[in-house]
Design a protein around this motif. Structure first.
Motif, mmCIF file in Angstrom:
data_model
loop_
_atom_site.group_PDB
_atom_site.id
_atom_site.type_symbol
_atom_site.label_atom_id
_atom_site.label_comp_id
_atom_site.label_asym_id
_atom_site.label_seq_id
_atom_site.Cartn_x
_atom_site.Cartn_y
_atom_site.Cartn_z
ATOM 1 N N ASP A 126 -92.104 -95.225 -81.346
ATOM 2 C CA ASP A 126 -91.340 -96.243 -80.602
ATOM 3 C C ASP A 126 -91.996 -97.604 -80.942
ATOM 4 O O ASP A 126 -91.775 -98.393 -80.697
ATOM 5 C CB ASP A 126 -91.500 -96.389 -79.130
ATOM 6 C CG ASP A 126 -92.516 -95.820 -78.090
ATOM 7 O OD1 ASP A 126 -93.473 -95.895 -78.928
ATOM 8 O OD2 ASP A 126 -92.513 -95.826 -76.787
ATOM 9 N N GLY A 138 -88.624 -91.675 -77.527
ATOM 10 C CA GLY A 138 -87.162 -91.759 -76.452
ATOM 11 C C GLY A 138 -86.288 -92.985 -77.713
ATOM 12 O O GLY A 138 -86.960 -93.482 -78.957
ATOM 13 N N ARG A 151 -79.681 -94.451 -81.722
ATOM 14 C CA ARG A 151 -79.739 -92.772 -81.407
ATOM 15 C C ARG A 151 -77.754 -93.051 -83.068
ATOM 16 O O ARG A 151 -78.089 -92.786 -84.368
ATOM 17 C CB ARG A 151 -78.770 -92.739 -80.116
ATOM 18 C CG ARG A 151 -79.843 -90.852 -81.182
ATOM 19 C CD ARG A 151 -79.357 -89.532 -80.055
ATOM 20 N NE ARG A 151 -79.553 -88.684 -79.734
ATOM 21 C CZ ARG A 151 -79.508 -87.339 -79.604
ATOM 22 N NH1 ARG A 151 -80.285 -88.012 -78.568
ATOM 23 N NH2 ARG A 151 -79.443 -85.994 -79.803
ATOM 24 N N PRO A 176 -84.411 -86.425 -80.384
ATOM 25 C CA PRO A 176 -85.919 -87.493 -79.726
ATOM 26 C C PRO A 176 -86.992 -86.424 -78.893
ATOM 27 O O PRO A 176 -86.729 -85.421 -78.191
ATOM 28 C CB PRO A 176 -85.196 -88.424 -79.135
ATOM 29 C CG PRO A 176 -83.499 -87.209 -79.030
ATOM 30 C CD PRO A 176 -83.737 -86.263 -80.030
ATOM 31 N N ILE A 177 -88.062 -87.378 -78.688
ATOM 32 C CA ILE A 177 -89.108 -86.779 -77.511
ATOM 33 C C ILE A 177 -88.825 -88.108 -76.819
ATOM 34 O O ILE A 177 -89.073 -88.518 -77.061
ATOM 35 C CB ILE A 177 -89.813 -86.384 -77.874
ATOM 36 C CG1 ILE A 177 -89.839 -85.300 -79.648
ATOM 37 C CG2 ILE A 177 -91.265 -85.765 -77.144
ATOM 38 C CD1 ILE A 177 -91.324 -84.876 -80.126
ATOM 39 N N ALA A 178 -88.694 -87.666 -75.843
ATOM 40 C CA ALA A 178 -88.963 -88.303 -74.918
ATOM 41 C C ALA A 178 -90.072 -89.144 -74.746
ATOM 42 O O ALA A 178 -90.242 -90.532 -73.888
ATOM 43 C CB ALA A 178 -87.616 -88.553 -73.719
ATOM 44 N N SER A 179 -91.223 -88.530 -74.112
ATOM 45 C CA SER A 179 -92.156 -89.038 -73.851
ATOM 46 C C SER A 179 -93.195 -89.408 -75.234
ATOM 47 O O SER A 179 -92.926 -88.941 -76.234
ATOM 48 C CB SER A 179 -93.328 -87.645 -73.317
ATOM 49 O OG SER A 179 -94.961 -87.573 -73.605
ATOM 50 N N THR A 180 -93.714 -90.334 -75.280
ATOM 51 C CA THR A 180 -94.609 -90.721 -75.698
ATOM 52 C C THR A 180 -95.982 -90.407 -76.568
ATOM 53 O O THR A 180 -96.864 -90.485 -77.549
ATOM 54 C CB THR A 180 -95.397 -92.322 -75.537
ATOM 55 O OG1 THR A 180 -95.809 -92.201 -74.603
ATOM 56 C CG2 THR A 180 -93.982 -93.684 -75.753
ATOM 57 N N GLU A 227 -93.283 -79.572 -75.291
ATOM 58 C CA GLU A 227 -92.013 -80.899 -75.654
ATOM 59 C C GLU A 227 -91.370 -81.184 -77.014
ATOM 60 O O GLU A 227 -89.994 -80.761 -77.381
ATOM 61 C CB GLU A 227 -92.841 -81.690 -74.353
ATOM 62 C CG GLU A 227 -92.660 -81.964 -74.148
ATOM 63 C CD GLU A 227 -92.993 -83.330 -72.894
ATOM 64 O OE1 GLU A 227 -92.333 -84.664 -73.018
ATOM 65 O OE2 GLU A 227 -94.470 -83.546 -73.125
ATOM 66 N N ALA A 273 -87.653 -80.244 -78.848
ATOM 67 C CA ALA A 273 -86.857 -81.531 -79.771
ATOM 68 C C ALA A 273 -86.776 -80.773 -81.021
ATOM 69 O O ALA A 273 -85.811 -80.954 -81.644
ATOM 70 C CB ALA A 273 -88.191 -82.208 -79.829
#
Length: 190
Positions: free
Chosen positions: A51, A85, A91, A102-106, A112, A116
């Protein structure tokens, strides 16, 4: 950047090869945070971005890469792993050029990441001994135990080998015997 390295590690364990940075296609350089290429069963080109990359820049990079791959007549599918994310509008735009994973977590953990990128990883099939197992009839007999195995149980279990119709017929005969019914049709003329 640690999560980018973890994504690359998961991909490398699945047989992907890390590509040098910047990624060069048809003489044009694309500065993705990381890229990997499938080597055996997968032919995907996998891009990794966080991100931290402005979304407009990322869209331009992915679109430019797609055009370069078209010029090179590449048939390699492109997947984009996005750490942190992605907004729905971004997207949709990115999916015009690549499969977005996508992987929501940074700061994702390995589970996870594996979830993904599961579509890129080989399937882990169970051991054939576990799949084949033992004879199901033997397993049923063992579950019933020697004290609970009656003549009727054995008849039903043997019928199971011939399919559901045979089991229905064995159950019908069992019920008829219990009710003292017979299969003979009585003649009303008598």
């Amino acid at each position: 950047m640690a999560s980018v390295q973890e994504v690359l590690s998961v991909l490398e364990q699945a047989g992907f090869e890390r590509l040098p940075r910047p990624l060069t296609v048809v003489g044009t350089e694309f500065d993705f945070e990381a890229a990997a290429s499938g080597t055996h069963t997968s032919h995907d080109l996998v891009l990794v971005a966080t991100d931290q990359v402005p979304r407009q820049r990322l869209r331009r990079l992915v679109a430019g890469l797609a055009r370069s791959l078209d010029l090179a007549a590449s048939r390699r599918p492109v997947s984009l792993v996005l750490i942190g994310g992605v907004a729905a509008s971004d997207r949709m735009e990115l999916e015009r050029y690549a499969r977005v994973l996508p992987i929501a977590s940074t700061t994702p953990d390995i589970a996870e990441i594996e979830k993904a990128v599961a579509v890129l990883l080989p399937l882990n099939l169970p051991d054939t001994e576990l799949v084949n197992g033992s004879d199901p009839v033997d397993e049923v007999m063992e579950a019933l135990g020697p004290l609970n195995t009656t003549r009727e149980h054995i008849a039903l279990i043997r019928a199971a080998a011939d399919g559901p119709d045979a089991v229905r017929e064995a159950l019908r005969r069992y019920a008829n015997e219990g009710a003292s019914w017979t299969d003979e049709v009585e003649d009303d003329d008598e």
